[in-house]
Design a protein around this motif. Structure first.
Motif, PDB file in Angstrom:
ATOM      1  N   GLU A 221      70.400  18.255  21.788  1.00 14.18           N
ATOM      2  CA  GLU A 221      69.270  17.376  21.508  1.00 14.18           C
ATOM      3  C   GLU A 221      68.019  18.193  21.204  1.00 14.18           C
ATOM      4  OE1 GLU A 221      68.894  13.662  21.751  1.00 14.18           O
ATOM      5  OE2 GLU A 221      70.967  14.046  21.178  1.00 14.18           O
TER       6      GLU A 221
ATOM      7  N   ARG B 104      64.887  16.778  19.261  1.00 15.21           N
ATOM      8  CA  ARG B 104      64.738  15.545  20.027  1.00 15.21           C
ATOM      9  C   ARG B 104      64.663  15.871  21.512  1.00 15.21           C
ATOM     10  NH1 ARG B 104      68.925  14.213  16.392  1.00 15.21           N
ATOM     11  NH2 ARG B 104      70.454  14.580  18.049  1.00 15.21           N
TER      12      ARG B 104
ATOM     13  N   GLN C 247      62.402   8.945  24.130  1.00 18.22           N
ATOM     14  CA  GLN C 247      63.337   8.256  23.259  1.00 18.22           C
ATOM     15  C   GLN C 247      62.602   7.356  22.256  1.00 18.22           C
ATOM     16  OE1 GLN C 247      66.522   8.765  23.216  1.00 18.22           O
ATOM     17  NE2 GLN C 247      66.806   9.952  25.094  1.00 18.22           N
TER      18      GLN C 247
ATOM     19  N   TRP D 169      61.982   4.321  21.594  1.00 18.42           N
ATOM     20  CA  TRP D 169      62.131   3.001  22.201  1.00 18.42           C
ATOM     21  C   TRP D 169      61.798   1.873  21.228  1.00 18.42           C
ATOM     22  CZ3 TRP D 169      64.485   3.429  26.640  1.00 18.42           C
ATOM     23  CH2 TRP D 169      64.273   4.557  27.425  1.00 18.42           C
TER      24      TRP D 169
ATOM     25  N   TRP E 296      69.444   6.908  29.568  1.00 19.27           N
ATOM     26  CA  TRP E 296      68.500   6.610  28.485  1.00 19.27           C
ATOM     27  C   TRP E 296      69.129   6.923  27.131  1.00 19.27           C
ATOM     28  CZ3 TRP E 296      63.063   8.808  30.231  1.00 19.27           C
ATOM     29  CH2 TRP E 296      62.402   7.828  31.004  1.00 19.27           C
ATOM     30  N   THR E 297      69.719   8.105  27.023  1.00 19.26           N
ATOM     31  CA  THR E 297      70.326   8.511  25.755  1.00 19.26           C
ATOM     32  C   THR E 297      71.441   7.559  25.354  1.00 19.26           C
ATOM     33  OG1 THR E 297      69.789  10.841  26.152  1.00 19.26           O
ATOM     34  CG2 THR E 297      71.537  10.380  24.569  1.00 19.26           C
TER      35      THR E 297
ATOM     36  N   ILE F  47      70.017   4.116  24.141  1.00 16.89           N
ATOM     37  CA  ILE F  47      69.396   4.163  22.819  1.00 16.89           C
ATOM     38  C   ILE F  47      70.453   4.365  21.731  1.00 16.89           C
ATOM     39  CG2 ILE F  47      67.823   5.482  21.343  1.00 16.89           C
ATOM     40  CD1 ILE F  47      66.428   3.735  23.436  1.00 16.89           C
TER      41      ILE F  47
END
Length: 298
Positions: A23, A28, A33, A35, A63-64, A67
């Protein structure tokens, strides 16, 4: 537990670390993120069965996953929890692997400690388990799947204000640079007029207060590293994630403060497969400290 699969434990560290490295190499940041608040609320992931908020590296993992897969919820269940709630995971759904850190005492060490009349030394290990987003489940009770209203912007700002006011840290507004001085236990942030977006002032304040949680009178992190050193990069990584975690809990979409540190963070992660786990754990503790200030607790 008497035995732990060492290869599995090591592969989990490596697997997650390589994922984070990939990432970062792509530019990234897993704690920042893209969002879409209209689709998925910006908040910390939590277990829909126990209500418990996930912490440390699991925040980044979930989270990853949310998303990447376009989930509309930050709520997760194990397969058994879904069944216990009266629902089930849809056939063919692939879960997300998270981990649980614990310690155990090897049988040989326990016996040796008894013979030597001392405390037995424990060994840390990671246990992996799989969770599923609520979007991957069916027939769950209405109270479990009811949409969660996002935190209103004015309430999010009020929450950040309480963190600042209750921190006990000397907080100065002025100058052209934002920083935290461990020596003097002072945070300084430029005036709000210096920020194009007013919310960025609060994000910046939370980042610097994230550093302040590491003061020797609080969580006592190593803040002696000079600019450009590995120790400095590690502390910056903790503050970045602590701010992101606290922002999400308050209802503020996280942003990156220091993307120019990506190279330094990559060096830290490539040198130590457990570094991101330690940093994420320290960041969770720091975020909890910030949020406790917001609730008037020390």
């Amino acid at each position: 537990m008497s035995t732990v699969n060492t290869n599995e434990r090591q592969s989990l560290y490596v697997e997650v670390t390589y994922r984070i490295i990939a990432e970062l190499e792509a530019g990234r940041l897993p704690w920042v993120q893209p969002w879409d608040a209209s689709r998925c609320p910006c908040t910390l992931p939590h277990n829909a069965g126990s209500g418990r908020t996930y912490s440390g590296i699991n925040i980044l993992i979930l989270w990853t996953s949310a998303i990447e897969q376009g989930f509309s919820s930050q709520r997760w269940l194990t397969y058994r929890q879904a069944e216990a709630a009266g629902g089930h995971v849809r056939r063919g759904e692939k879960g997300t692997v998270v981990c649980y850190a614990d310690r155990f005492t090897p049988r040989e060490e326990a016996a040796k400690a008894r013979d030597e009349d001392r405390e037995a030394r424990t060994v840390a290990f990671l246990k992996r388990f799989t969770v599923f987003n609520l979007d991957q489940c069916e027939d769950l009770p209405e109270d479990m799947i009811a949409p969660v209203a996002p935190i209103a912007p004015e309430l999010a700002i009020a929450g950040a204000d309480r963190v600042i006011q209750n921190s006990g840290v000397t907080f100065r507004i002025g100058g052209g640079e934002a920083f935290y001085s461990p020596t003097h236990d002072v945070v300084q942030v430029p005036p709000q007029a210096a920020f194009l977006e007013p919310i960025n002032w609060f994000r910046t304040a939370l980042h610097e207060l994230g550093h302040a949680t590491g003061h020797k009178s609080r969580l006592d992190r190593d803040q002696t590293g000079e600019f450009g050193s590995a120790a400095y990069a590690k502390e910056e990584l903790v503050a970045e994630m602590a701010s992101a975690f606290a922002c999400a809990a308050l209802g503020i979409v996280p942003t990156v403060r220091h993307s120019d540190y990506i190279g330094a963070w990559l060096e830290v992660l490539c040198a130590d497969e457990k570094a991101i786990f330690r940093a994420a754990s320290a960041a969770s503790k720091a975020a909890d400290f910030l949020l406790a200030w917001g609730e008037g607790r020390s």
